[in-house]
Design a protein around this motif. Structure first.
Motif, PDB file in Angstrom:
ATOM      1  N   GLY B 704       3.698   3.905 -10.846  1.00  0.00           N
ATOM      2  CA  GLY B 704       2.918   4.893 -10.118  1.00  0.00           C
ATOM      3  C   GLY B 704       2.878   4.680  -8.615  1.00  0.00           C
ATOM      4  N   PHE B 705       3.639   3.721  -8.125  1.00  0.00           N
ATOM      5  CA  PHE B 705       3.626   3.431  -6.690  1.00  0.00           C
ATOM      6  C   PHE B 705       4.786   4.141  -5.988  1.00  0.00           C
ATOM      7  CE2 PHE B 705       1.699  -0.471  -8.597  1.00  0.00           C
ATOM      8  CZ  PHE B 705       0.389  -0.165  -8.222  1.00  0.00           C
ATOM      9  N   ILE B 706       4.552   4.482  -4.740  1.00  0.00           N
ATOM     10  CA  ILE B 706       5.566   5.224  -3.981  1.00  0.00           C
ATOM     11  C   ILE B 706       6.795   4.349  -3.784  1.00  0.00           C
ATOM     12  CG2 ILE B 706       6.119   6.239  -1.751  1.00  0.00           C
ATOM     13  CD1 ILE B 706       3.158   7.089  -1.560  1.00  0.00           C
ATOM     14  N   MET B 707       7.962   4.906  -4.151  1.00  0.00           N
ATOM     15  CA  MET B 707       9.209   4.158  -4.078  1.00  0.00           C
ATOM     16  C   MET B 707      10.101   4.709  -2.970  1.00  0.00           C
ATOM     17  SD  MET B 707      11.907   3.732  -7.170  1.00  0.00           S
ATOM     18  CE  MET B 707      13.537   3.117  -6.832  1.00  0.00           C
ATOM     19  N   ASP B 708      10.105   6.024  -2.818  1.00  0.00           N
ATOM     20  CA  ASP B 708      10.982   6.620  -1.807  1.00  0.00           C
ATOM     21  C   ASP B 708      10.536   8.047  -1.575  1.00  0.00           C
ATOM     22  OD1 ASP B 708      13.551   5.666  -0.396  1.00  0.00           O
ATOM     23  OD2 ASP B 708      14.026   7.747  -0.903  1.00  0.00           O
ATOM     24  N   ASP B 709      11.031   8.627  -0.495  1.00  0.00           N
ATOM     25  CA  ASP B 709      10.798  10.051  -0.276  1.00  0.00           C
ATOM     26  C   ASP B 709      11.952  10.614   0.517  1.00  0.00           C
ATOM     27  OD1 ASP B 709      10.384   9.112   2.281  1.00  0.00           O
ATOM     28  OD2 ASP B 709       8.437  10.057   2.558  1.00  0.00           O
ATOM     29  N   GLY B 710      11.996  11.935   0.581  1.00  0.00           N
ATOM     30  CA  GLY B 710      13.059  12.577   1.337  1.00  0.00           C
ATOM     31  C   GLY B 710      13.038  14.062   1.075  1.00  0.00           C
ATOM     32  N   ILE B 857       4.410   9.689   6.814  1.00  0.00           N
ATOM     33  CA  ILE B 857       4.575   8.269   6.488  1.00  0.00           C
ATOM     34  C   ILE B 857       6.051   7.875   6.504  1.00  0.00           C
ATOM     35  CG2 ILE B 857       2.541   8.267   4.997  1.00  0.00           C
ATOM     36  CD1 ILE B 857       4.653   7.918   2.616  1.00  0.00           C
ATOM     37  N   ILE B 858       6.286   6.603   6.664  1.00  0.00           N
ATOM     38  CA  ILE B 858       7.616   6.040   6.417  1.00  0.00           C
ATOM     39  C   ILE B 858       7.469   5.080   5.243  1.00  0.00           C
ATOM     40  CG2 ILE B 858       9.354   4.438   7.303  1.00  0.00           C
ATOM     41  CD1 ILE B 858       9.240   5.807   9.930  1.00  0.00           C
ATOM     42  N   VAL B 859       8.234   5.349   4.199  1.00  0.00           N
ATOM     43  CA  VAL B 859       8.173   4.478   3.022  1.00  0.00           C
ATOM     44  C   VAL B 859       8.677   3.098   3.443  1.00  0.00           C
ATOM     45  CG1 VAL B 859       9.138   4.032   0.746  1.00  0.00           C
ATOM     46  CG2 VAL B 859       8.425   6.335   1.354  1.00  0.00           C
ATOM     47  N   GLY B 860       7.887   2.090   3.138  1.00  0.00           N
ATOM     48  CA  GLY B 860       8.245   0.745   3.565  1.00  0.00           C
ATOM     49  C   GLY B 860       7.479   0.322   4.801  1.00  0.00           C
ATOM     50  N   GLN B 861       6.901   1.327   5.506  1.00  0.00           N
ATOM     51  CA  GLN B 861       6.050   0.972   6.645  1.00  0.00           C
ATOM     52  C   GLN B 861       4.593   1.272   6.303  1.00  0.00           C
ATOM     53  OE1 GLN B 861       7.671   1.469  10.395  1.00  0.00           O
ATOM     54  NE2 GLN B 861       5.767   1.194  11.505  1.00  0.00           N
ATOM     55  N   GLU B 862       4.342   2.523   5.892  1.00  0.00           N
ATOM     56  CA  GLU B 862       2.989   2.821   5.414  1.00  0.00           C
ATOM     57  C   GLU B 862       2.813   2.378   3.959  1.00  0.00           C
ATOM     58  OE1 GLU B 862       2.608   3.721   8.950  1.00  0.00           O
ATOM     59  OE2 GLU B 862       4.150   4.950   8.032  1.00  0.00           O
ATOM     60  N   THR B 863       3.900   2.176   3.269  1.00  0.00           N
ATOM     61  CA  THR B 863       3.798   1.759   1.863  1.00  0.00           C
ATOM     62  C   THR B 863       4.395   0.365   1.701  1.00  0.00           C
ATOM     63  OG1 THR B 863       5.967   2.519   1.102  1.00  0.00           O
ATOM     64  CG2 THR B 863       4.212   4.161   1.202  1.00  0.00           C
ATOM     65  N   ASP B 864       3.916  -0.342   0.701  1.00  0.00           N
ATOM     66  CA  ASP B 864       4.417  -1.705   0.468  1.00  0.00           C
ATOM     67  C   ASP B 864       4.577  -1.986  -1.018  1.00  0.00           C
ATOM     68  OD1 ASP B 864       1.839  -1.799  -0.392  1.00  0.00           O
ATOM     69  OD2 ASP B 864       1.153  -3.290   1.054  1.00  0.00           O
ATOM     70  N   GLY B 865       4.764  -0.936  -1.813  1.00  0.00           N
ATOM     71  CA  GLY B 865       4.939  -1.150  -3.247  1.00  0.00           C
ATOM     72  C   GLY B 865       3.637  -1.141  -4.015  1.00  0.00           C
ATOM     73  N   THR B 866       2.491  -0.975  -3.288  1.00  0.00           N
ATOM     74  CA  THR B 866       1.198  -0.914  -3.987  1.00  0.00           C
ATOM     75  C   THR B 866       0.454   0.357  -3.618  1.00  0.00           C
ATOM     76  OG1 THR B 866      -0.074  -2.009  -2.244  1.00  0.00           O
ATOM     77  CG2 THR B 866       1.025  -3.442  -3.833  1.00  0.00           C
ATOM     78  N   PRO B 869       0.441   7.925  -4.431  1.00  0.00           N
ATOM     79  CA  PRO B 869       0.399   9.184  -3.661  1.00  0.00           C
ATOM     80  C   PRO B 869      -1.006   9.466  -3.154  1.00  0.00           C
ATOM     81  CG  PRO B 869       1.671   9.475  -5.682  1.00  0.00           C
ATOM     82  CD  PRO B 869       1.074   8.112  -5.755  1.00  0.00           C
ATOM     83  N   ALA B 870      -2.011   9.220  -3.978  1.00  0.00           N
ATOM     84  CA  ALA B 870      -3.377   9.494  -3.533  1.00  0.00           C
ATOM     85  C   ALA B 870      -3.745   8.585  -2.371  1.00  0.00           C
ATOM     86  CB  ALA B 870      -4.354   9.297  -4.693  1.00  0.00           C
ATOM     87  N   ASP B 871      -3.358   7.329  -2.438  1.00  0.00           N
ATOM     88  CA  ASP B 871      -3.644   6.392  -1.345  1.00  0.00           C
ATOM     89  C   ASP B 871      -3.063   6.914  -0.035  1.00  0.00           C
ATOM     90  OD1 ASP B 871      -4.658   4.797  -3.346  1.00  0.00           O
ATOM     91  OD2 ASP B 871      -2.942   3.407  -3.384  1.00  0.00           O
ATOM     92  N   ALA B 872      -1.860   7.476  -0.121  1.00  0.00           N
ATOM     93  CA  ALA B 872      -1.159   7.907   1.087  1.00  0.00           C
ATOM     94  C   ALA B 872      -1.534   9.330   1.476  1.00  0.00           C
ATOM     95  CB  ALA B 872       0.350   7.791   0.880  1.00  0.00           C
TER      96      ALA B 872
END
Lengths: 99, 995, 188
Positions: B704-710, B857-866, B869-872
């Motif tokens: 359920g964690f953000i992995m990628d976007d585009g 957001i940038i995946v890997g900058q705003e996200t860290d595997g934890t 979608p709701a968090d972000a």
């Protein structure tokens, strides 16, 4: 570097492959929280014969299943993704053989 | 002129080629074919180093790779410095400059030698006992002290200028060792047409035959026979003969690591040759013919310079024409001492006596010695030695007799405890060793790999046995590899004498003084006994406590004696005590060999976009993103990064900017089930996305964690152009393939990476449409025909394009995809067309600022595997009506829906010019006691030119409920106050997207 | 303004001069080509092959050559079609017109091709590639994806002593430099 028999391409050096964890873990269509957590995180991690997935990522690109002995690191058999899991008897025989 | 101890004739040296060399600054002469050790001995030099712990003077002990003492540093100039080379393997070449190690200021006068006087302090476990307390001393006193005193040789400080190369090779039969057994094995295997690789660590094939003077094989002198066989083998197409090549490691599935020393022996190596080569040989079958290693005798003073292995004395005489001394005492447990005595006698030495541990020595060698008039002392042990920098006296004592000691003058003392089969490679292959009580040796037992041992490493010490066993092993290996069988061949031979007999452990009835077991690590028989008295029972523990067998020679000469001493002290049989594990490498391997060509520009692929060269020519500063080089900013003269980025951002907001987005991952998803597949892989809804439209896609992992976007374009009902993050591209494709191949196997859809098919040029800013309009053909750019989030195909500058209307800046924007070869030309055309509008190229830094101003957001900058979608704050991207997608089930897990999760918010510092540090922590109470409770962290932070102040994004626990409140960022010297705001700083209404 | 359609930049242009000839193994960059990644179940793929007039190899890791065109079977449902650049568009059009589920994707610019040829070609490749390239293990006509150093390539033995290497364009300079490093000793 292991020599891994890809079911499509034959024996190839390990650097063409990527390990993909334990095999035959079905994605449940319905699951309560505990069952879902099991699916996500719990693995058998056995000492002995282990069925795992590999991908021939720098070859034919296929995921496949691999029976490996985790003590001797010997690969006993590989078979295509989707093929049935070997029976317990077969695994037991392989385990003896790979010891 | 090549030394006073050189015999008048004989040996395999080339006496027509004298070679000048230097040792510790002293010039000496040797001959081509010498090793540094043989050349030093020819010049009467025995003292070559100081010992590790006690700094005792040490001399050359052996004649091969088992040498524990004679380690030297060779400086080949220009940073080519190699420490810890064994003088016994170092081939003499012109201007060889070697220096001794572990001494200061000089070999003859070494300050560290005071350690020897304090030696009672340095017993087994010395470090563990001495440096226990106070604990605070460890880091600043003990450790630096130990580190400065420890170690053998000095590591080079300059980069290694030499070249190294790898070679993968495959063969039916690999033969390790080119002595009689190995040569015979290779002959047998080669005859079947098998692909054969024969390697040997020595400078020429032949092994023990190179020091044979009497033995004849098939009618020729043994060494000559060996050379002939090796020549014939090397001449065959399917045979590779590798001298100077050590089989050092055994890896799974019969992959054997060989280290080839290609050029070190050459006077003037061609720089196009690699210095060393790592061979990774995949062998169907292996024949191990690694020979045997002679054991020293363990007696007081057995480490004095001039005390050598008996067979080494014989080899120096026979192979190198060197007399290791003028007057020899020989202490032996078998025939080796007699063979050495005869060889030395032949080389012009006097033999004072042979002391034989056996009560009734008999046999051909003994008889020959007796005939030669050599004094033999049966049932006699070597009791000790005397001498400073060289042995001067040996004392002998009758075993079981009185205390009377016979003192004999000598300048060399040869010793032989018998031979230990070299089972290292067999053991590395995970084969099980068995103890042979008759031979008092461990021999190969049950195999675990496809290999077989032959010759001395298998306990066969007679020449005939070695040849026959080697041939049989070679034939069996070829057959097992599926290559047929050779004709049988008998090797008629004559003259070689087997050398049986041996002794394990400490010589009985000796006097006081240090009896060394492990020369290289300065471990004595007493240390081992002490360890057992202190309660160590396992040989593995004894090894680590005493450090026996742990030096660079890995206990080649010492392990069996150590084992016997421990077994004796524990009063248990040797096989019960067991051996320590044999590990690679057999002999040390340089880092250069292991690294191979992987250095400098070949260390890792450096990926450049099709527009890279333009950027480089126009002064771009690059940053590494994965293996890609990306233009970070384009400074104009006098600009620093801050100024350049501010200018680039302003241009995009005021006019237009262009950005090389070629590194974005791109996947073409094609097939009748393409939309269904994307429905399952992304959170968003795809089924009703019309061809010609784009949609932002959010990919989760199963947890359920953000992995990628585009952004994903639907080009046709069955064709999507998916974009991914730059760094995520390979992982996303692998993730998709995984589900497609193993989970959603019912879907007819295929994935093709098109990352490198297209160069991508983002043109962003209010003037973007006007700039590209004149370049485009067949595409209606009007807002009605091409609204935000749409795609059209057509041509730009005459090149086919997939033109996206999309924005990662908040401005009107396009992304031009063109076939990569045309990327640079189109880039330059757009730049030219935009010049009148004030277009500027911008880099990744401005891209980051522009998107942060918009809260993208940038995946890997705003996200860290934890981050969910709701968090972000990306709930809107989830297709609520969808039955399933990867990660969906996890979004209702208790932990995911619980309050207190970190949520994406914006931060505005109270002082507008303060730019927060990314990664800084947030706290609610600036006066709380340390450690403070940290409730969030800064993920992105920049100066925004558009806003004239700093902005930041952060993840804060329940952050969305704290908007408007003040939190604090503790820094080492101050506390920074920030206000939480919604994470969109610029153009909240999104009006600018339409220009 | 120069015609951007004509102003192309070859992925290996960055290397400039090119490779010294001879010395056991020659290395050269091959001209641009049309490349199509064809993905389909074998029956559908065969229909496409018939339509474009290029028979597909039935065995895994084998290439079929017909005139200037070639089909390389890289996976159970994957073929790489290579042809002269001019043929590209029509080839893709025809392939896409065949009914049946399939994926036809133009990857002409994704890769570039190198050729290493000569009696020492196997040894040069062997410095970086872990495959057994003996003629018995890797015969003429065999092709496969594999690794050369740290870069993924498609390796195709087009003749006894000639290998074609297809490599993603951004990895091409790395692969080229690796092969040059491997060739160096054979100039002696």
């Amino acid at each position: 570097m292991l020599l891994i028999p890809c079911p499509h391409c034959g024996a190839r050096p390990e650097n063409e492959f990527r390990n993909a964890g334990e095999a035959h873990i079905a994605r449940p269509a319905e699951a309560d929280d505990a069952a879902w957590a099991d699916y996500l995180y719990m693995r058998t991690n056995p000492k002995g014969v282990f069925i795992e997935r590999w991908r021939h990522i720098h070859g034919c690109g296929r995921f496949f299943n691999c029976v490996r002995h985790t003590v001797t690191d010997r690969i006993i058999a590989t078979y295509k993704a989707g093929d049935p899991r070997p029976s317990l008897d077969v695994l037991r025989a392989w385990s003896e053989h790979a010891r | 002129m090549s030394g006073a101890f050189r015999t008048a004739s004989g040996g395999r040296i080339d006496r027509t080629q004298p070679i000048l060399f230097g040792f510790d600054g002293r010039a000496m002469t040797g001959f081509r074919g010498d090793t540094l050790a043989s050349a030093l001995l020819a010049n009467g030099v025995h003292l070559v180093g100081r010992s590790f712990k006690y700094h005792r003077p040490r001399g050359i002990v052996a004649a091969g790779s088992e040498e524990p003492n004679a380690l030297v540093t060779v400086d080949r100039g220009g940073g080519r410095l190699t420490p810890n080379l064994r003088a016994t393997q170092l081939e003499l070449r012109r201007d060889l400059k070697a220096t001794s190690q572990n001494r200061f200021p000089s070999l003859d006068f070494d300050i560290g030698a005071v350690n020897n006087l304090f030696s009672p302090l340095f017993s087994a476990g010395f470090y563990y006992k001495t440096f226990m307390w106070p604990a605070s001393f460890w880091k600043h006193v003990y450790e630096p002290l130990i580190r400065s005193a420890a170690g053998l040789g000095r590591a080079p400080t300059e980069p290694d200028p030499d070249r190294y190369l790898h070679r993968y090779a495959h063969c039916d039969v690999l033969v390790i060792g080119a002595g009689p057994a190995g040569l015979a094995a290779a002959l047998a295997a080669a005859e079947t047409g098998a692909r054969v690789i024969l390697c040997d660590e020595q400078s020429e094939p032949g092994g023990s035959l190179l020091a044979e003077t009497e033995a004849r094989i098939e009618g020729r002198p043994a060494a000559e026979w060996a050379a002939g066989v090796a020549r014939a083998l090397a001449g065959q197409d399917r045979v590779t003969v590798l001298p100077r090549t050590t089989a050092f490691g055994w890896f799974p599935d019969n992959l054997i690591g060989l280290a080839e020393r290609v050029t070190d022996h050459q006077d003037r190596p061609d720089p196009r040759l690699p210095r060393e080569r790592l061979w990774q040989v995949r062998a169907r079958e292996v024949v191990i013919a690694a020979g045997a290693i002679e054991r020293p005798l363990v007696f007081p003073g057995n480490d004095r310079p001039g005390v050598m292995l008996a067979d080494a004395g014989r080899i120096y005489a026979n192979r190198y024409g060197v007399r290791v001394g003028d007057r020899a005492v020989i202490a032996t447990a078998g025939d080796s001492g007699y063979r050495a005595a005869l060889a030395l006698l032949g080389a012009g030495a006097t033999i004072a006596a042979i002391a034989d541990l056996r009560e009734d020595p008999a046999g051909a060698a003994v008889e020959a010695a007796r005939q030669a008039g050599i004094a033999i002392r049966p049932g006699t042990a070597i009791a000790g030695s005397r001498g400073g920098h060289r042995v001067t006296e040996a004392s002998l004592r009758r075993i079981g007799g009185s205390d009377r000691v016979e003192r004999l003058d000598c300048d060399v003392l040869l010793m032989s405890g018998g031979f230990t089969p070299a089972v290292h490679m067999f053991s590395q292959s995970r084969g099980r060793l068995r103890f042979d009580a008759a031979l008092q040796a461990f021999l190969p037992g049950k195999s675990a790999a496809r290999e077989r041992s032959a010759g001395a490493c298998n306990g066969r010490f007679d020449l005939e046995g070695c040849l026959d066993e080697g041939f049989t092993a070679g034939a069996a290996a070829a057959k097992a590899a599926g290559c047929g069988s050779p004709r049988t061949r008998r090797f008629a031979r004559a003259g070689a004498v087997p050398a049986p007999g041996g002794f394990l452990g400490a010589v009985p009835g000796t006097g006081k003084g240090k009896a060394f077991v492990d020369f290289q690590n300065d471990v004595t028989a007493k240390d081992l006994q002490l360890a057992t008295r202190e309660g160590f029972r396992s040989i593995e523990h004894v090894k680590r406590y005493t450090t026996t067998g742990m030096a660079t020679d890995q206990g080649k000469t010492s392990n069996m004696n150590a084992l016997a001493i421990v077994a004796g002290a524990l009063d248990r049989p040797i096989p019960e005590v067991g051996l320590t594990t044999f590990r690679m490498p057999y002999t040390p391997v340089t880092f250069g060999t292991i690294a191979g060509a992987s250095r400098g520009m070949l260390f890792d692929p450096l990926r450049h976009t099709p527009i890279h060269d333009w950027a480089s020519e126009h002064g771009a500063v690059f940053e590494d993103v994965g293996n890609w080089k990306r233009a970070r900013y384009f400074p104009r003269s006098g600009e620093d990064m801050h100024q350049a980025v501010a200018r680039e951002c302003t241009a995009v907001r005021m006019a237009a900017g262009m950005f090389d987005a070629s590194t974005l991952g791109k996947i073409e998803v094609v097939g009748p089930d393409a939309a269904t597949f994307l429905e399952r892989m992304y959170t968003n809804a795809w089924a009703r996305l019309a061809p010609g439209r784009l949609r932002y896609g959010l990919m989760l992992n199963e947890a359920g964690f953000i992995m990628d976007d585009g952004v994903i374009a639907r080009l046709a009902p069955d064709r999507f152009h998916v974009t991914t993050t730059t760094g995520g591209a390979p992982g996303v494709l692998n993730h998709m393939e995984d589900y497609l191949q193993t989970e959603f196997t019912d879907l007819k859809v295929w994935l093709t990476s098109i990352t490198e098919q297209y160069a991508v040029i983002a043109v962003q800013g209010p003037r973007a449409r006007e700039i590209i309009a004149p370049l485009v053909e067949g595409i209606d750019l009007s807002p009605a025909a091409m609204p935000h989030m749409s795609v059209q195909t057509g041509q730009i500058c005459g090149v086919a394009t997939r033109l996206f209307r999309v924005s990662f800046t908040g401005e009107l924007g396009f992304e031009i995809n063109v076939p990569a070869d045309h990327g640079r030309a189109v880039w330059e055309a757009v730049l030219q067309a935009g010049a009148a509008y004030g277009i500027v190229p911008y880099g990744t830094e401005a891209m980051h600022v522009l998107r942060a101003e918009k809260g993208y957001i940038i995946v890997g900058q705003e996200t860290d595997g934890t981050v969910t979608p709701a968090d972000a704050g990306l709930d809107w991207a989830i297709g609520k009506a969808k039955k399933d997608f990867v990660g969906k089930r996890s979004l209702s897990r208790p932990d995911i829906v619980a309050p207190g999760r970190k949520q994406l918010v914006g931060l505005l510092t109270h002082s507008p010019q303060e730019v927060l540090e990314e990664g800084a922590q947030l706290v609610a109470d600036p006066h709380a006691e340390i450690p403070m409770r940290m409730i969030g962290h800064v993920t992105s932070s920049y100066h925004s030119a558009a806003l004239g102040r700093s902005i930041a994004l952060a993840l804060v626990a329940d952050g969305r409920s704290l908007l408007g409140q003040t939190l604090y960022v503790p820094m080492p010297d101050r506390m920074i106050a920030v206000t939480l705001v919604a994470p969109v700083f610029y153009d909240q209404e999104g009006r600018r997207l339409d220009g | 303004m120069a015609d951007p359609a004509a102003a192309r930049v070859h992925p290996l242009a960055v290397l400039g001069a090119g490779s010294m000839p001879g010395a056991g193994a020659t290395l050269r960059a091959l001209p641009p080509a049309c490349r199509i990644s064809l993905r389909a179940d074998p029956q559908v793929a065969a229909a496409i092959a018939a339509a474009i007039g290029l028979p597909l190899p039935e065995a895994m890791c084998r290439a079929n050559v017909l005139g200037a065109r070639a089909a390389l079977r890289l996976g159970p449902d994957e073929w790489l079609l290579i042809g002269p650049e001019a043929a590209g568009e029509s080839l893709a059009r025809v392939a896409m017109a065949v009914p049946g589920p399939a994926s036809v994707v133009d990857v002409s610019h994704r890769s570039t091709a190198l050729e290493i040829a000569g009696p020492r070609a196997v040894a040069v490749l062997g410095a970086f590639c872990a495959l057994d390239l003996d003629a018995a293990a890797f015969p003429v006509g065999m092709c496969t994806r594999t690794l050369l150093g740290k870069a993924e390539i498609v390796l195709w033995r087009s003749a006894a002593e000639c290998f074609r290497i297809e490599v993603w364009r951004s990895f091409a300079p790395y692969v080229w430099n690796c092969l040059e490093e491997g060739r160096l000793e054979f100039f002696i």
